[in-house]
Write an enzyme that holds these catalytic residues in place. Structure first.
Site, PDB file in Angstrom:
ATOM      1  N   ASN A 264      27.957  35.774  41.209  1.00 35.92           N
ATOM      2  CA  ASN A 264      28.002  34.322  41.121  1.00 35.92           C
ATOM      3  C   ASN A 264      28.809  33.813  39.923  1.00 35.92           C
ATOM      4  O   ASN A 264      29.256  32.669  39.928  1.00 35.92           O
ATOM      5  CB  ASN A 264      26.564  33.778  41.037  1.00 35.92           C
ATOM      6  CG  ASN A 264      26.522  32.296  40.771  1.00 35.92           C
ATOM      7  OD1 ASN A 264      26.853  31.479  41.635  1.00 35.92           O
ATOM      8  ND2 ASN A 264      26.110  31.919  39.560  1.00 35.92           N
TER       9      ASN A 264
ATOM     10  N   VAL B 136      31.116  39.483  32.140  1.00 36.62           N
ATOM     11  CA  VAL B 136      31.474  40.168  33.385  1.00 36.62           C
ATOM     12  C   VAL B 136      32.931  40.604  33.409  1.00 36.62           C
ATOM     13  O   VAL B 136      33.300  41.479  34.216  1.00 36.62           O
ATOM     14  CB  VAL B 136      31.179  39.286  34.619  1.00 36.62           C
ATOM     15  CG1 VAL B 136      29.708  38.924  34.694  1.00 36.62           C
ATOM     16  CG2 VAL B 136      32.054  38.032  34.640  1.00 36.62           C
TER      17      VAL B 136
ATOM     18  N   SER C 152      34.136  29.741  47.650  1.00 38.21           N
ATOM     19  CA  SER C 152      34.178  28.275  47.614  1.00 38.21           C
ATOM     20  C   SER C 152      35.016  27.777  48.778  1.00 38.21           C
ATOM     21  O   SER C 152      35.901  28.495  49.276  1.00 38.21           O
ATOM     22  CB  SER C 152      34.803  27.801  46.296  1.00 38.21           C
ATOM     23  OG  SER C 152      35.149  26.435  46.355  1.00 38.21           O
TER      24      SER C 152
ATOM     25  N   TYR D 150      42.083  28.510  40.412  1.00 34.88           N
ATOM     26  CA  TYR D 150      40.698  28.630  40.862  1.00 34.88           C
ATOM     27  C   TYR D 150      40.651  28.911  42.362  1.00 34.88           C
ATOM     28  O   TYR D 150      39.925  29.802  42.820  1.00 34.88           O
ATOM     29  CB  TYR D 150      39.949  27.340  40.546  1.00 34.88           C
ATOM     30  CG  TYR D 150      38.512  27.334  41.010  1.00 34.88           C
ATOM     31  CD1 TYR D 150      37.521  27.981  40.283  1.00 34.88           C
ATOM     32  CD2 TYR D 150      38.146  26.655  42.176  1.00 34.88           C
ATOM     33  CE1 TYR D 150      36.193  27.962  40.705  1.00 34.88           C
ATOM     34  CE2 TYR D 150      36.825  26.637  42.603  1.00 34.88           C
ATOM     35  CZ  TYR D 150      35.859  27.298  41.873  1.00 34.88           C
ATOM     36  OH  TYR D 150      34.552  27.283  42.296  1.00 34.88           O
TER      37      TYR D 150
ATOM     38  N   SER E 254      41.467  32.426  43.070  1.00 27.68           N
ATOM     39  CA  SER E 254      40.400  33.369  42.709  1.00 27.68           C
ATOM     40  C   SER E 254      39.295  33.381  43.749  1.00 27.68           C
ATOM     41  O   SER E 254      38.729  34.438  44.056  1.00 27.68           O
ATOM     42  CB  SER E 254      39.830  33.020  41.323  1.00 27.68           C
ATOM     43  OG  SER E 254      39.024  31.850  41.359  1.00 27.68           O
ATOM     44  N   LYS E 255      38.991  32.227  44.319  1.00 30.10           N
ATOM     45  CA  LYS E 255      37.930  32.158  45.319  1.00 30.10           C
ATOM     46  C   LYS E 255      38.390  32.714  46.661  1.00 30.10           C
ATOM     47  O   LYS E 255      37.591  33.270  47.427  1.00 30.10           O
ATOM     48  CB  LYS E 255      37.439  30.712  45.465  1.00 30.10           C
ATOM     49  CG  LYS E 255      36.692  30.206  44.232  1.00 30.10           C
ATOM     50  CD  LYS E 255      35.482  31.083  43.917  1.00 30.10           C
ATOM     51  CE  LYS E 255      34.668  30.582  42.760  1.00 30.10           C
ATOM     52  NZ  LYS E 255      33.464  31.389  42.497  1.00 30.10           N
TER      53      LYS E 255
END
Length: 244
Positions: free
Chosen positions: A87, A61, A140, A152, A155-156
């Protein structure tokens, strides 16, 4: 709930993605399952119910050329695809102080750019044809409350902004919503620090753990016509751990 719908699901060969594939098939959809891991895709195809409605495609992706080739395949083989679940994602479970430059780029490329690439090319074909569709982005709780892994969490959080902006840019044809689960009982959970797990659990009002199939149920709702008045929204699945 998904009869006559055709779903594109990234990160589909394991964890939450795999459960979305299985439930989508049970709810009557046709599914194009995308993942970088060809072996797990083959296992998914062997395990899934209603295999005649399951198609698999190996794609990275984070590689725009590969994503563009995928949508050329969709145009030729599955022009009726009308739903997208972004996802795919990775979690390195590291402190920001320990991240190397290539690791930062990898998380951003997969977790953010992958969703942008798929949303852009999906949106182009749907708007060009003035077709109704749906996108669900997998964010998230860490994108809303912070994360022990700051890259992380960043990014969410970015996916929440992407959700709202795409809901505006793709209206009135495509509804775009996000899901922000708490810790979900997958292999990724093993990498979360114990202190952070305890902190999450101490806030929760419902004691039962959140399972991948629980998240899949919400995805199916958001892809279905039962959610026709929702767009630009974020759905918390956190057992009441964070009340907003």
């Amino acid at each position: 709930m998904l009869t006559n719908k055709k779903l594109i699901i990234t990160g589909a060969a394991s964890g939450i993605g795999k459960e979305i594939v299985k439930l989508g098939l049970r709810e009557g959809a046709s599914v194009i399952a995308c993942d970088i891991n060809s072996r797990l895709l083959e296992e998914l195809k062997q395990q899934a119910d209603a295999c005649q409605n399951l198609h698999t495609y190996q794609v990275d992706v984070s590689d725009y050329d590969q994503v563009r080739d995928f949508f050329s395949y969709i145009e030729q083989e599955h022009p009726d695809a009308d739903s997208l679940v972004n996802n795919a994602g990775i979690y390195l479970a590291k402190s920001i102080l320990d991240y190397q430059e290539d690791e930062i780029a990898r998380v951003m490329d997969i977790n953010i750019k992958g969703a942008v690439y798929f949303s852009q090319l999906f949106g182009k074909r749907m708007l060009r044809n003035q077709r109704q569709g749906t996108i669900v982005n997998m964010s998230s709780v860490s994108g809303m409350e912070g994360s022990s892994d700051a890259i992380y969490g960043m990014s969410k959080a970015a996916l929440l902004g992407l959700t709202k902006s795409c809901a505006m840019n793709f209206s009135p044809y495509i509804r775009v919503n996000a899901i922000a689960p708490t810790m979900v009982d997958t292999s990724m959970m093993e990498a979360i620090p114990e202190w952070r797990k305890k902190e999450y659990l101490s806030h929760q009002l419902i004691p039962s753990p959140v399972l991948p199939e629980d998240v899949a149920e919400t995805v199916v709702f958001l892809l279905s016509d039962k959610s026709k008045h929702y767009t630009g929204a974020t759905f918390d699945i956190n057992n009441g751990g964070y009340l907003r």
